[in-house]
Design a protein around this motif. Structure first.
Motif, PDB file in Angstrom:
ATOM      1  N   ARG A 229      -3.573 -27.110  37.672  1.00 56.39           N
ATOM      2  CA  ARG A 229      -2.684 -27.768  36.977  1.00 56.39           C
ATOM      3  C   ARG A 229      -1.307 -27.173  37.076  1.00 56.39           C
ATOM      4  N   PHE A 230      -1.304 -25.891  37.082  1.00 61.04           N
ATOM      5  CA  PHE A 230       0.076 -25.084  37.176  1.00 61.04           C
ATOM      6  C   PHE A 230       0.798 -25.378  38.355  1.00 61.04           C
TER       7      PHE A 230
ATOM      8  N   GLU B 272       2.757 -25.472  32.762  1.00 62.89           N
ATOM      9  CA  GLU B 272       1.555 -26.675  32.836  1.00 62.89           C
ATOM     10  C   GLU B 272       2.468 -27.979  32.272  1.00 62.89           C
ATOM     11  N   VAL B 273       2.348 -28.943  32.993  1.00 62.62           N
ATOM     12  CA  VAL B 273       2.736 -30.283  32.800  1.00 62.62           C
ATOM     13  C   VAL B 273       1.557 -31.386  32.463  1.00 62.62           C
ATOM     14  N   HIS B 274       1.535 -32.158  31.329  1.00 64.57           N
ATOM     15  CA  HIS B 274       0.880 -33.111  30.959  1.00 64.57           C
ATOM     16  C   HIS B 274       0.493 -34.094  32.241  1.00 64.57           C
TER      17      HIS B 274
ATOM     18  N   VAL C 274       5.641 -41.697  37.118  1.00 62.25           N
ATOM     19  CA  VAL C 274       6.100 -41.310  35.520  1.00 62.25           C
ATOM     20  C   VAL C 274       4.631 -41.431  34.785  1.00 62.25           C
ATOM     21  N   LEU C 275       4.189 -42.392  34.949  1.00 63.05           N
ATOM     22  CA  LEU C 275       2.771 -42.950  33.848  1.00 63.05           C
ATOM     23  C   LEU C 275       1.841 -41.843  33.677  1.00 63.05           C
ATOM     24  N   HIS C 276       1.587 -41.365  34.991  1.00 64.33           N
ATOM     25  CA  HIS C 276       0.510 -40.232  34.689  1.00 64.33           C
ATOM     26  C   HIS C 276       0.886 -38.707  33.960  1.00 64.33           C
ATOM     27  N   HIS C 277       2.478 -38.986  33.561  1.00 65.21           N
ATOM     28  CA  HIS C 277       2.864 -37.765  32.799  1.00 65.21           C
ATOM     29  C   HIS C 277       2.975 -38.129  31.488  1.00 65.21           C
ATOM     30  N   SER C 278       2.595 -39.427  30.799  1.00 66.61           N
ATOM     31  CA  SER C 278       2.596 -39.918  29.622  1.00 66.61           C
ATOM     32  C   SER C 278       1.242 -39.616  28.804  1.00 66.61           C
ATOM     33  N   ASP C 279       1.632 -39.178  27.599  1.00 67.85           N
ATOM     34  CA  ASP C 279       0.411 -38.833  26.772  1.00 67.85           C
ATOM     35  C   ASP C 279      -0.020 -40.055  25.909  1.00 67.85           C
ATOM     36  N   GLN C 280       0.524 -41.218  26.195  1.00 68.52           N
ATOM     37  CA  GLN C 280       0.408 -42.557  25.577  1.00 68.52           C
ATOM     38  C   GLN C 280       0.376 -43.602  26.706  1.00 68.52           C
ATOM     39  N   PRO C 281      -0.424 -43.556  27.777  1.00 71.94           N
ATOM     40  CA  PRO C 281      -0.259 -44.388  28.905  1.00 71.94           C
ATOM     41  C   PRO C 281      -0.408 -46.032  28.400  1.00 71.94           C
TER      42      PRO C 281
END
Length: 124
Positions: free
Chosen positions: A67-68, A76-78, A19-26
């Motif tokens: 990344r895709f 593409e995902v963050h 989950v954390l690696h997809h956050s734009d505000q880790p």
């Protein structure tokens, strides 16, 4: 994950896998993890490793569009890829242990080339 709907000090244990690696505000997410943990509560967080067999394989296979193809999606995902240093900085000043896992089918290579970094720690 930036605003969990729980009061302060609600949990003895927080587990997060992928989950954390997809956050734009880790950093905000880490602050929330620590906020909802009781004093002495532990956390176990799994993130993608920057240096792994999987990252290398995807880069070689898909080139600049790798990344895709991380999340089995054409969109593409963050994604942030982490190093142990980056995780220690993110969780500072909390002391953490970090280990690498998953290097199928050669698990003996996981400490060097594992896909997941697992960060564990305890709230003061």
């Amino acid at each position: 994950m930036r605003e969990l709907p729980f009061p302060d000090a609600s949990f003895d244990y927080v587990y997060s896998h992928g989950v954390l690696h997809h956050s734009d505000q880790p950093r905000r997410a880490v602050e929330e993890i620590l906020r909802v943990l009781r004093p002495g509560g532990r956390f176990n967080i799994h993130v993608y490793s920057k240096y792994s067999y999987f990252t290398l394989w995807r880069m070689l296979r898909y080139g600049g569009k790798w990344r895709f193809h991380i999340e089995n999606s054409e969109a593409e995902v963050h994604i942030d890829l982490y190093t142990a240093t980056k995780l220690r900085e993110l969780f500072a000043p909390t002391a953490v242990t970090i280990a690498k896992h998953q290097c199928k089918p050669f698990e003996f290579l996981a400490p060097l080339w594992g896909w997941y970094l697992v960060v564990k720690g305890q709230r003061a």
